[in-house]
Write an enzyme that holds these catalytic residues in place. Structure first.
Site, PDB file in Angstrom:
ATOM      1  N   HIS A 255       0.920  -1.245  -0.283  1.00 13.30           N
ATOM      2  CA  HIS A 255      -0.207  -0.347  -0.513  1.00 13.30           C
ATOM      3  C   HIS A 255       0.969   1.133   0.340  1.00 13.30           C
ATOM      4  O   HIS A 255       0.516   1.809  -0.421  1.00 13.30           O
ATOM      5  CB  HIS A 255      -1.043  -0.285   1.256  1.00 13.30           C
ATOM      6  CG  HIS A 255      -1.593  -0.689   0.871  1.00 13.30           C
ATOM      7  ND1 HIS A 255      -2.921  -1.204   1.899  1.00 13.30           N
ATOM      8  CD2 HIS A 255      -2.064  -1.474  -0.209  1.00 13.30           C
ATOM      9  CE1 HIS A 255      -3.729  -1.995   1.512  1.00 13.30           C
ATOM     10  NE2 HIS A 255      -3.939  -2.155   0.369  1.00 13.30           N
ATOM     11  N   HIS A 384      -4.313  -5.727 -11.310  1.00 15.37           N
ATOM     12  CA  HIS A 384      -3.673  -5.073 -10.567  1.00 15.37           C
ATOM     13  C   HIS A 384      -2.045  -5.576 -11.666  1.00 15.37           C
ATOM     14  O   HIS A 384      -1.659  -4.369 -12.119  1.00 15.37           O
ATOM     15  CB  HIS A 384      -3.139  -6.149  -9.167  1.00 15.37           C
ATOM     16  CG  HIS A 384      -3.485  -4.791  -8.667  1.00 15.37           C
ATOM     17  ND1 HIS A 384      -4.703  -5.900  -7.258  1.00 15.37           N
ATOM     18  CD2 HIS A 384      -3.397  -4.366  -7.463  1.00 15.37           C
ATOM     19  CE1 HIS A 384      -5.201  -5.053  -5.988  1.00 15.37           C
ATOM     20  NE2 HIS A 384      -4.188  -4.113  -6.539  1.00 15.37           N
TER      21      HIS A 384
END
Length: 408
Positions: A255, A384
């Site tokens: 993150h 992703h």
């Protein structure tokens, strides 16, 4: 913001670019069969669909977004797939009382009354992409997602979204988190790039300032994941389930890398965001210092707030975000260290993450770099990895849908 190109970089090497294009095609082909709603079901390791497993809003919306980007890059078949997903989102997932159901059964019935900001963030992103890709009813999806976020989740006084609510917008728990808000940042940027409405950009910056500038700066660029109902950092949250898919204990280097890219995206549109370069560099440096395994390669899933490894699994989404962040930092700074990291990330990805026999990428590896499924069973995600292989083709710092619309 200058966007650097250098023919000596691996990022700009013609053969590497051809490899990326082939990999993008290979990733999409994993979702070629079956058709209809089953295309959006949970994929097992071999690509077959678990027809008994419920469908999840975030997963369906991420696929719609990815297929929409692919259509704008010339894949009309992906456009057909995206249209199937749009029909699914606007039938089974829509709750006429407001918002979208988080989870629906294979027969189309809702599994619970819960609505999550995480899934709605991807519904908003999918709506922005669908409009640009000319998928059926894109404007309707965008409007519904926007209204739901405004009416159910967004706290104007706080400048952030609560995580989970009922159909009336009443919070279902005291938990507050940064994960859903981080993905809302991406969705808000996509909406700004589509509409030019400054409110979207303002919200994206508010979220970056709260969760990164105020949240991570005093913690040496480690991004806190969990908060109380009063928006105080809860560093102890998740001890009982340290490898949770969405709310694990501690800090997630992945993150930090994702925020690094998003902050550069905000700064590309807002030149007054004068801490963007510092933050993007700091987040990247912290993530690789804490997360990268110098012995075996790969980035660890989680650490504590001192940088000690808690979860040693390697998730495919983490290396995907690492690849994208390295590209963006190389392009915006011209600093060759990020090109070297990009090369290192790709060498490890090629060796361990890409499943050339079964298709797609392994979604989870153990610390020994062998496929695992403790946290992520199967291979349900395209979003992703697909964005990671498109990153080197970007000609300017922008979202993937806007870039595809303008031919990257």
């Amino acid at each position: 913001m200058r966007w650097h190109n250098d023919p000596s970089w691996l990022i700009d090497d013609p053969e590497h670019r051809r490899m990326l294009s082939r990999e993008a095609d290979r990733l999409r082909s994993f979702f070629a069969q079956p058709s209809g709603w089953k295309r959006y079901g949970w994929r097992r390791f071999d690509g077959s669909v678990d027809a008994e497993r419920p469908l999840e809003l975030y997963s369906v919306a991420r696929l719609v977004h990815s297929f929409g980007v692919a259509r704008m890059l010339g894949d009309e078949q992906a456009g057909t797939w995206g249209a199937e997903g749009m029909a699914l989102l606007l039938s089974s997932f829509v709750d006429r009382r407001g918002g979208f159901f988080d989870v629906v059964a294979p027969d189309g019935s809702p599994v619970s009354d819960r609505r999550g900001a995480y899934g709605h963030a991807f519904a908003l992103l999918a709506g922005a992409t669908a409009v640009q890709a000319d998928l059926p009813h894109g404007a309707e999806l965008l409007a519904r997602a926007r209204d739901a976020i405004d009416d159910l989740f967004w706290d104007e006084g706080t400048g952030a979204a609560v995580d989970e609510v009922d159909s009336q917008g009443t919070p279902l728990s005291d938990y507050r988190g940064q994960n859903a808000n981080m993905h809302l940042t991406e969705a808000f940027l996509a909406c700004f790039e589509l509409t030019g409405e400054v409110e979207f950009l303002t919200r994206a910056r508010l979220l970056a300032e709260r969760f990164v500038i105020r949240g991570a700066t005093p913690r040496e660029w480690r991004v806190p994941e969990h908060y109380t109902s009063d928006w105080e950092v809860d560093e102890a949250y998740g001890h009982e389930k340290p490898l949770d898919q969405f709310r694990p204990f501690g800090v997630m280097p992945g993150h930090g890398l994702e925020w690094s890219r998003l902050i550069l995206g905000i700064a590309a549109h807002d030149s007054s965001f004068d801490r963007a370069d510092e933050a993007a560099r700091g987040l990247f440096a912290r993530a690789v210092q804490d997360g990268w395994d110098e012995d075996n390669g790969g980035l660890n899933y989680t650490t504590d707030f001192r940088g000690e490894v808690v979860g040693s699994a390697r998730m495919h989404w983490v290396i995907a975000e690492a690849l994208a962040a390295a590209v963006w930092l190389a392009r915006t700074t011209g600093d060759s260290q990020y090109v070297q990291w990009y090369r290192r990330f790709w060498e490890w990805t090629n060796r361990h993450v890409i499943d050339r026999d079964g298709g797609s990428w392994w979604h989870e590896l153990g610390a020994d770099n062998r496929p695992a499924s403790r946290t992520w069973p199967g291979k349900p995600d395209l979003y992703h990895a697909y964005q990671a292989v498109l990153s080197a083709r970007l000609r300017r710092p922008t979202g993937f849908a806007a870039a595809a619309r303008h031919d990257l």
